[in-house]
Design a protein around this motif. Structure first.
Motif, PDB file in Angstrom:
ATOM      1  N   ILE A  96       8.517   7.530   4.828  1.00  0.00           N
ATOM      2  CA  ILE A  96       7.735   6.805   5.489  1.00  0.00           C
ATOM      3  C   ILE A  96       8.192   5.294   5.150  1.00  0.00           C
ATOM      4  CG2 ILE A  96       5.373   5.744   5.678  1.00  0.00           C
ATOM      5  CD1 ILE A  96       4.496   8.768   5.360  1.00  0.00           C
ATOM      6  N   VAL A  97       8.206   5.246   3.828  1.00  0.00           N
ATOM      7  CA  VAL A  97       8.644   3.505   3.360  1.00  0.00           C
ATOM      8  C   VAL A  97      10.156   3.039   3.908  1.00  0.00           C
ATOM      9  CG1 VAL A  97       9.250   2.355   1.133  1.00  0.00           C
ATOM     10  CG2 VAL A  97       7.437   3.923   1.180  1.00  0.00           C
ATOM     11  N   ALA A  98      11.171   4.143   3.857  1.00  0.00           N
ATOM     12  CA  ALA A  98      12.239   3.621   4.601  1.00  0.00           C
ATOM     13  C   ALA A  98      12.124   3.614   5.983  1.00  0.00           C
ATOM     14  CB  ALA A  98      13.133   4.838   4.254  1.00  0.00           C
ATOM     15  N   SER A  99      11.390   4.335   6.653  1.00  0.00           N
ATOM     16  CA  SER A  99      11.028   4.110   8.100  1.00  0.00           C
ATOM     17  C   SER A  99      10.685   2.541   8.483  1.00  0.00           C
ATOM     18  CB  SER A  99      10.189   5.243   8.796  1.00  0.00           C
ATOM     19  OG  SER A  99       9.732   4.886   9.986  1.00  0.00           O
ATOM     20  N   PHE A 100       9.600   2.276   7.558  1.00  0.00           N
ATOM     21  CA  PHE A 100       8.973   1.016   7.682  1.00  0.00           C
ATOM     22  C   PHE A 100       9.975  -0.094   7.318  1.00  0.00           C
ATOM     23  CE2 PHE A 100       6.400  -2.564   5.838  1.00  0.00           C
ATOM     24  CZ  PHE A 100       5.851  -3.209   7.253  1.00  0.00           C
ATOM     25  N   PRO A 128       0.854  -1.272  -0.014  1.00  0.00           N
ATOM     26  CA  PRO A 128       0.052  -0.007   0.140  1.00  0.00           C
ATOM     27  C   PRO A 128       0.726   1.119   0.159  1.00  0.00           C
ATOM     28  CG  PRO A 128      -1.027  -1.488   1.559  1.00  0.00           C
ATOM     29  CD  PRO A 128       0.299  -2.020   1.094  1.00  0.00           C
ATOM     30  N   LEU A 129       2.155   1.261   0.499  1.00  0.00           N
ATOM     31  CA  LEU A 129       2.837   2.550   0.743  1.00  0.00           C
ATOM     32  C   LEU A 129       3.389   2.499  -0.692  1.00  0.00           C
ATOM     33  CD1 LEU A 129       4.763   1.940   4.043  1.00  0.00           C
ATOM     34  CD2 LEU A 129       2.867   3.616   3.442  1.00  0.00           C
ATOM     35  N   TYR A 130       3.923   1.539  -1.298  1.00  0.00           N
ATOM     36  CA  TYR A 130       4.365   1.708  -2.726  1.00  0.00           C
ATOM     37  C   TYR A 130       3.423   2.114  -3.732  1.00  0.00           C
ATOM     38  CZ  TYR A 130       8.475  -0.596  -1.644  1.00  0.00           C
ATOM     39  OH  TYR A 130      10.018  -1.151  -0.983  1.00  0.00           O
ATOM     40  N   THR A 131       2.098   1.770  -3.658  1.00  0.00           N
ATOM     41  CA  THR A 131       1.013   2.348  -4.157  1.00  0.00           C
ATOM     42  C   THR A 131       0.838   3.708  -4.112  1.00  0.00           C
ATOM     43  OG1 THR A 131      -0.048   0.142  -4.230  1.00  0.00           O
ATOM     44  CG2 THR A 131      -1.530   2.037  -4.959  1.00  0.00           C
ATOM     45  N   LEU A 132       0.841   4.512  -2.823  1.00  0.00           N
ATOM     46  CA  LEU A 132       0.856   5.625  -2.515  1.00  0.00           C
ATOM     47  C   LEU A 132       1.811   6.322  -3.120  1.00  0.00           C
ATOM     48  CD1 LEU A 132      -0.293   5.811   1.135  1.00  0.00           C
ATOM     49  CD2 LEU A 132      -1.706   6.343  -0.925  1.00  0.00           C
ATOM     50  N   ALA A 146       3.092  -1.411  10.357  1.00  0.00           N
ATOM     51  CA  ALA A 146       2.677  -1.379   8.634  1.00  0.00           C
ATOM     52  C   ALA A 146       1.564  -0.348   8.866  1.00  0.00           C
ATOM     53  CB  ALA A 146       2.496  -2.536   8.355  1.00  0.00           C
ATOM     54  N   ILE A 147       0.568  -0.751   9.682  1.00  0.00           N
ATOM     55  CA  ILE A 147      -0.685  -0.072   9.962  1.00  0.00           C
ATOM     56  C   ILE A 147      -0.391   1.429  10.169  1.00  0.00           C
ATOM     57  CG2 ILE A 147      -2.920   0.433  11.289  1.00  0.00           C
ATOM     58  CD1 ILE A 147      -3.059  -2.644  11.473  1.00  0.00           C
ATOM     59  N   ASP A 148       0.597   1.617  11.372  1.00  0.00           N
ATOM     60  CA  ASP A 148       0.850   3.197  11.328  1.00  0.00           C
ATOM     61  C   ASP A 148       1.435   3.929  10.172  1.00  0.00           C
ATOM     62  OD1 ASP A 148       1.611   5.237  13.548  1.00  0.00           O
ATOM     63  OD2 ASP A 148       3.677   4.554  12.922  1.00  0.00           O
ATOM     64  N   HIS A 149       2.310   3.251   9.627  1.00  0.00           N
ATOM     65  CA  HIS A 149       3.083   3.735   8.523  1.00  0.00           C
ATOM     66  C   HIS A 149       2.016   4.167   7.320  1.00  0.00           C
ATOM     67  CE1 HIS A 149       6.856   2.882  10.683  1.00  0.00           C
ATOM     68  NE2 HIS A 149       7.441   3.559   9.824  1.00  0.00           N
ATOM     69  N   ILE A 150       1.061   3.108   7.106  1.00  0.00           N
ATOM     70  CA  ILE A 150       0.254   3.464   6.188  1.00  0.00           C
ATOM     71  C   ILE A 150      -0.707   4.627   6.385  1.00  0.00           C
ATOM     72  CG2 ILE A 150      -1.954   2.675   5.198  1.00  0.00           C
ATOM     73  CD1 ILE A 150      -0.767  -0.368   5.165  1.00  0.00           C
ATOM     74  N   GLY A 151      -0.953   4.568   7.602  1.00  0.00           N
ATOM     75  CA  GLY A 151      -1.738   5.731   8.291  1.00  0.00           C
ATOM     76  C   GLY A 151      -1.066   7.289   7.784  1.00  0.00           C
ATOM     77  N   GLN A 152       0.283   7.062   8.285  1.00  0.00           N
ATOM     78  CA  GLN A 152       0.986   8.350   7.950  1.00  0.00           C
ATOM     79  C   GLN A 152       1.100   8.662   6.588  1.00  0.00           C
ATOM     80  OE1 GLN A 152       5.170   8.179   9.719  1.00  0.00           O
ATOM     81  NE2 GLN A 152       4.443   6.838  11.267  1.00  0.00           N
TER      82      GLN A 152
END
Length: 378
Positions: free
Chosen positions: A107-111, A10-14, A135-141
């Protein structure tokens, strides 16, 4: 074992929805600025042409040609200013996208870092719980970044919408076409694979530019020679000199055109004179809305701006004399030996007839001797 790639997808999609936001050389904003520069050159050529025309000839035919040319000058100045402002909007939108992409990268790097730290415990329920929670926290960010950028781009869309009104004259169709061509690549240039992120802004830019092709045309007449035999001045009052230097004061006229007065005093005088439109003519009158004469109108209008003028029309030729056809600006006075009127821009003037009204600039008035155009604030 949990599919970690599924958690980060989901982060890559964003991230992919943003693109780079880098316009690059020759992009939309560069094209808009280049077109604005070209329009400024057209404006300067028009100024020289108007001067040459009025130097060589006079009469009603020249009056009509000059008035139409002055309206074209207003259009070129309006389009030039609009193109520059649109370029600034595009640049700001691109900056928002670039910032959003950098934030998502972080955010991706942080995850990824979090997963690396938790890797020794991934085989345990606690470790898996921690990874899913992260993962949920980073996707929320990430969603927060997307929401922020959408809000920022909506602000830029509103700014672009405010630039939509068309100028008051036709002409410069080629310039409109050039601006529209620049706009067509805006969305893909900014958003890369994420066209939807900037689609609204790109669409607004396209409509804003295309609207310039549906503007109004106008005709009128102006220009003769003064008592000394020199060609008197005429211009639509686009405020080209002030507009180019950024020192002018913008005024929206009753016909919807936007012009620039040379300073705040002239702008105040123009607005005050226009506010008196409809006032009946009363010889010696000084009261807008009740009764006023020609010199009473101009004296009142400039008095509102803190500039004192003589009471008699023929004595109001003060300030900078004999403004040339290409340099006449809102607030300049047209002075005859028994009448005075105020230039408001876009080939027009306001004067105390019966009643006070707006008409085309002219230099003839019931056979009176025309003294010339003057700028009281010079």
């Amino acid at each position: 074992m949990i599919d970690l790639s599924g958690l980060i997808q989901p982060l890559y999609t964003l991230l992919s929805s943003f693109g780079t936001g880098v316009l690059g050389s020759g992009g939309a904003s560069d094209g808009l600025r280049t077109t604005s520069t070209n329009l400024e050159s057209i404006h300067e050529l028009g100024r020289s042409g108007i001067n040459a025309l009025n130097t060589a000839w006079d009469g009603k035919a020249v009056d009509a040609a000059t008035s139409k040319a002055l309206r074209v000058q207003t259009s070129s100045a309006t389009l030039s200013d609009r193109g520059t402002e649109m370029a600034a909007v595009v640049d700001q939108a691109a900056a928002y996208v670039q910032t959003g992409q950098k934030d998502l990268d972080a955010i991706v790097a942080s995850f990824a870092t979090e997963v690396s730290k938790l890797s020794p415990t991934l085989g345990t329920p606690a470790g898996l719980m921690a990874v899913v929670s992260s993962a949920i926290d980073h996707i929320g960010q990430g969603l927060g970044v997307v929401g922020r950028v959408q809000d920022e781009l909506s602000t830029q869309t509103a700014a672009m919408t405010s630039l939509t009104p068309a100028p008051s004259s036709t002409s410069l169709a080629g310039a409109n076409s050039a601006l529209s061509t620049v706009s067509s690549g805006l969305s893909s240039t900014l958003s890369g694979t994420g066209t939807s992120m900037l689609g609204a802004l790109g669409s607004t830019l396209s409509s804003a530019l295309s609207s310039t092709s549906s503007s109004k045309s106008g005709t009128s007449k102006n220009s003769t020679k003064n008592s000394t035999g020199n060609t008197s001045s005429l211009k639509n009052g686009t405020g080209s000199s002030a507009g180019s230097s950024g020192t002018g004061v913008k005024i929206t006229l009753p016909d919807g055109s936007v012009v620039e007065a040379p300073n705040k005093e002239a702008a105040t005088a123009v607005r005050s004179a226009i506010s008196a439109v409809g006032t009946p003519y009363v010889w010696g009158g000084n009261t807008p809305g009740s009764g006023i004469d020609c010199s009473g109108l101009t004296k009142y209008a400039y008095g509102e701006a803190g500039v004192e003028l003589p009471r008699l029309a023929q004595e109001q030729g003060v300030g900078h004399p004999q403004v040339s056809p290409g340099d006449l600006m809102p607030g300049d006075l047209a002075v005859w030996d028994g009448h005075v009127a105020m230039v408001i821009g876009n080939g027009q003037l306001v004067e105390a007839g019966d009643p006070v009204s707006i008409s085309s600039i002219r230099t003839e008035n019931s056979g009176m001797e025309f003294y010339g155009f003057y700028r009281p604030t010079s």
